[in-house]
Enzyme design. Structure first.
Site, PDB file in Angstrom:
ATOM      1  N   HIS A 364      27.529  25.112   4.037  1.00 39.65           N
ATOM      2  CA  HIS A 364      27.081  23.770   4.399  1.00 39.65           C
ATOM      3  C   HIS A 364      26.739  23.692   5.880  1.00 39.65           C
ATOM      4  CE1 HIS A 364      29.703  22.666   0.771  1.00 39.65           C
ATOM      5  NE2 HIS A 364      28.538  23.121   0.424  1.00 39.65           N
ATOM      6  N   ARG A 471      16.726  16.456  -0.634  1.00 45.54           N
ATOM      7  CA  ARG A 471      17.906  16.978  -1.360  1.00 45.54           C
ATOM      8  C   ARG A 471      19.059  15.993  -1.173  1.00 45.54           C
ATOM      9  NH1 ARG A 471      15.965  22.388   0.847  1.00 45.54           N
ATOM     10  NH2 ARG A 471      15.869  23.794  -0.933  1.00 45.54           N
ATOM     11  N   CYS A 677       8.270  23.750  -4.023  1.00 49.42           N
ATOM     12  CA  CYS A 677       9.153  23.359  -2.925  1.00 49.42           C
ATOM     13  C   CYS A 677      10.255  24.363  -2.589  1.00 49.42           C
ATOM     14  CB  CYS A 677       9.759  21.983  -3.188  1.00 49.42           C
ATOM     15  SG  CYS A 677      10.834  21.933  -4.620  1.00 49.42           S
TER      16      CYS A 677
HETATM   17  C1  PEP Z   1      14.676  25.644  -5.349  1.00 50.22           C
HETATM   18  O1  PEP Z   1      15.498  26.064  -6.173  1.00 50.22           O
HETATM   19  O2  PEP Z   1      13.639  26.254  -5.061  1.00 50.22           O
HETATM   20  C2  PEP Z   1      14.903  24.368  -4.653  1.00 50.22           C
HETATM   21  C3  PEP Z   1      13.976  23.847  -3.897  1.00 50.22           C
HETATM   22  O3  PEP Z   1      16.114  23.785  -4.796  1.00 50.22           O
HETATM   23  P1  PEP Z   1      17.436  24.279  -4.071  1.00 50.22           P
HETATM   24  O4  PEP Z   1      17.052  25.332  -3.075  1.00 50.22           O
HETATM   25  O5  PEP Z   1      18.035  23.079  -3.449  1.00 50.22           O
HETATM   26  O6  PEP Z   1      18.225  24.826  -5.219  1.00 50.22           O
END
Ligand code: PEP
Ligand code: MG
Length: 746
Positions: A364, A471, A677
């Site tokens: 974190h 997020r 993303c």
């Molecule tokens: C991903 O999995 O690409 C994503 C954008 O979500 P996270 O990195 O928060 O799991």
């Protein structure tokens, strides 16, 4: 001193102190010390070996061995009995050295004549400094008392070394904490930073290792331990209802603070002439040495707790180390063993860089550092023992290296690198307000990923056209308790206000797997990445999801709202999520709240299964965002957190690009807006290839927008598409070499 009584120990320390107070230079002092110890222990030989560098020990003073061998005899860490004492931080006590395991014969010292050997590590708070040895002809084992007495002496020598007592003309030792060191770690947030060390937990300096009056020292120790106990009890009372993990640590603190063994050892150290603070450090140093040896995670944690507790006690005893934020240097680089997200947020943007001795890329703290765009290196062994407050330091967040007290060549090379980066930043700033349009006229939407309030100023400074992924779990992760709905409403409002009408895609809570809320009961799953996470939790326990949906609608209050569900693996999950949104909408309407102006509900495509969902799914969903981080780990069956396999498969691998292409086609057939993303969207070459195969919206870290835009504005996507297709037809595993060649040639 064959029996080594307490009073004899005190007498020896008293004499050592006289040596220290005298005028002699470093080498002379060491010589006198070995003489005194040999005499007091009734041994023919006493020698001090100190580290020349990380791997080499050197005989620096001796009484009894051949004086010619001083500064000549050297051994590597682990070599011979002395090397073993240093390596394992453990005492070696043997009546018959030549037949002991690891013995190495050194003719230049004339050592073979001695039979009994007692070697004690000289160490201070995890820092190995050297070895203290006594030897005698008579084949006898040194008594437990004698060992103890010598440990106390070794502690004093360690403190003296730290204070620079053996440095100077004809020096036995180069001064500590003054040389340049390069400490490798793991890169967790890129960027280069130069500044001065700010220790999160400052190092306490003990200036008086030896004390005259054991009664007074005992009193000081007891008073401080009492203060410590009261403090721990208070913290315990305050966190009874809080975080279980924290409670566990505090319980362990209390156990140690009341531990008879710990107290008894410190009392004995004091009886032998150490000051209260030196006694605490002696026990702490030994605990740290043990910590290096034990493999058991639970035991290591408990030793780390003892270490923290000792630090607290030292701060109480010395009154040092109660940091004053006003003393923060203008260019602070934070150094810590580890740091929680809350503490890090408190420092905020004042930090230039962060180096952690532990920590991990997915922690974190790393998430917060990334949000604040502060270069971060984790896993940097020895940084907290090597660095002193105020030291000059350079942090290389790309290579994952900390240069402590760098020499001139490193400084100038590093500054060149920083200047180049600054120049690039200037170039990016000049195109900030331009659209990302390629020479062949294709427009790519560049939006950013966010998760903390600290991210939002980047919306303007980066030139992002909106937030493609917010997020929301980060707000849940950086707290100690579940946020209230009203807090969430206020927070999401602030996010939308800051966006000034630009689109923000709020992803509902994505927890589970690596993201564990401190206040939720952890579930013990054999494979959390494939476990009960994200929308699976949301649908099974809809309370939190409903609260979040409500908060989002109330925050939007007449403005457009965009919501996205994470980790949708099949159509039905999306439908069930959408039904929850509908229910919340109707409830809000009934309650008379102002509803959002418009509502879009999208899905993240993070498992290969969803790419092959029925056409109807693509028709129903308002938009799709590819979560490339997860999609890639499941596609290649390669854990994104596992350093060994993480980089094994290229994003530009033909198989993976074919999957993305298939998703693009399916979205095109149904006019479903598509974005990407994952982290790859922010890597210029990867971003370029994604755009070339038809992804029109890329969501990335704000700092990546400049570099990606700059490359897109110079690249013909149709040509690039041809390069990609050709490489594919040639049967290449990854299109990267072909793309790189094309870019170099053009
Ligand atoms: C991903 O999995 O690409 C994503 C954008 O979500 P996270 O990195 O928060 O799991
Ligand atoms: Mg994901």
């Amino acid at each position: 001193m064959v029996e080594s009584t307490e009073s004899e120990s005190r007498r020896l320390l008293g004499r050592l102190r006289e040596v220290m107070a005298g005028e002699s230079a470093g080498q002379e002092r060491l010589d006198e010390i070995t003489h005194l110890i040999a005499d007091s222990m009734g041994s023919e030989v006493c020698s001090v070996y100190l580290f020349r560098d990380d791997e080499t020990l050197e005989l620096c003073a001796t009484e009894g061995l051949n004086v010619e061998s001083v500064h000549q005899t050297r051994m590597r860490l682990g070599e011979g009995l002395v090397g073993r004492v240093a390596k394992y931080g453990k005492v070696v006590n043997t009546p018959d050295a030549p037949s002991a395991k690891g013995f190495r014969y050194m003719p230049e010292t004339g050592e073979e004549r001695y039979s009994a050997f007692l070697g004690i590590p000289i160490q201070r708070l995890g820092e190995k400094l050297g070895v203290l040895v006594v030897q005698s002809k008579e084949a006898r084992e040194y008594s437990a008392d004698a060992v103890y007495a010598l440990e106390v002496v070794a502690m004093v020598i360690a403190e003296m070394t730290e204070l620079g007592a053996f440095v100077g003309e004809g020096a036995a030792l180069s001064p500590l904490h003054q040389q340049a060191v390069m400490l490798p770690g793991t890169a967790a947030q890129e960027g280069a930073a130069e500044g001065h060390v700010w220790l999160h937990e400052p190092r306490v300096v003990v200036t008086n290792p030896i004390a005259d009056d054991p009664h007074r020292e005992l009193e000081r120790l007891n008073e401080s331990v009492e203060e410590l106990r009261v403090g721990v009890d208070k913290m315990l009372a305050m966190s009874q209802n809080g975080d279980k993990e924290q409670l566990k640590v505090l319980e362990a603190y209390r156990m140690f603070a009341n531990s008879k063994g710990w107290m008894k050892r410190m009392e004995e150290d004091i009886a032998r002439g150490l000051s209260a603070e030196a006694a605490v450090e002696k026990e702490q140093s030994q605990a740290r040495a043990r910590m290096e040896q034990v493999q058991d995670a639970y035991l290591r944690e408990r030793l780390a707790d003892l270490d923290d507790l000792s630090n607290r006690l030292l701060r109480i005893l010395t009154g040092q180390g109660n940091h004053n934020a006003a003393d923060l240097p203008p260019d602070p680089i934070l150094i810590a063993r580890n740091i929680g997200p809350g503490d890090l947020l408190e420092y905020g943007r004042s930090l230039r860089g962060i180096v952690l001795e532990e920590g991990s890329v997915g922690s974190h703290a790393a998430i917060v550092a990334r949000a604040l765009a502060i270069p971060l290196v984790v896993n940097t062994a020895r940084i907290t023992t090597e660095a002193l407050n105020g030291d000059h330091i350079m942090v290389d967040g790309e290579q994952g290296i900390a240069h402590l007290r760098p020499d001139d060549t490193v400084v100038s090379a590093f500054r060149d690198k920083m200047a180049m980066q600054a120049k690039a930043q200037e170039r990016y700033a000049s195109i900030r307000d331009k659209q990302a349009v390629t020479p062949d006229g294709q427009k790519i939407n560049l939006v950013m990923n966010a998760g903390l309030m600290a991210d939002l100023p980047s919306l303007d400074s980066s030139g992002a056209e909106g937030v493609g992924l917010f997020r929301t779990e980060l707000q849940f992760l950086v707290r100690n308790q579940m946020p209230k709905r009203s807090e969430l409403v206020a927070l999401y409002k602030r996010v939308l206000d800051a966006a000034h009408g630009k689109r923000v895609v709020f992803r509902t809570l994505d927890i589970g797997s690596d993201k564990v809320l401190p206040y939720m009961k952890p579930t013990d799953e054999p494979n959390p990445a494939l476990g009960w996470r994200a929308i699976r939790v949301g649908l099974d326990k809809p309370g939190v999801m409903r609260m979040q949906l409500q908060a989002l609608m109330r925050a939007a209050e007449g403005r457009p709202l965009t919501i996205m569900f994470p980790f949708v693996a099949q159509f039905e999950e999306y439908r069930a999520g959408r039904a929850e949104v509908k229910k919340t909408w109707e409830r809000e309407e009934k309650l008379g709240h102002v509803l959002p102006e418009t509502l879009e509900v999208g899905a993240m495509l993070e498992t290969p299964s969803l790419a092959f969902a029925p056409r109807k799914f693509f028709e129903e969903v308002d938009f799709i965002s590819i979560g490339g981080n997860d999609l890639k780990q499941f596609f290649f069956a390669a854990d994104r957190e596992n350093e060994r396999v993480r980089k094994r498969y290229d994003t530009l691998n033909v198989s993976f690009l074919s999957l993305i292409e298939r998703i693009v086609e399916r979205c095109d057939e149904t006019d479903t807006p598509l974005s990407f993303c994952g982290e790859d969207a922010g890597r210029p070459i990867e971003a370029l290839c994604l755009a070339a195969i038809g992804v029109r919206t890329l969501s990335m870290r704000p700092a990546s927008i400049g570099p990606v835009k700059s490359l897109l504005m110079r690249s013909d996507l149709s040509e690039l598409r041809k390069v990609i297709m050709d490489a594919r037809h040639r049967g290449e595993q990854s299109v990267r070499p072909a793309v790189m060649r094309y870019l170099r040639d053009n």
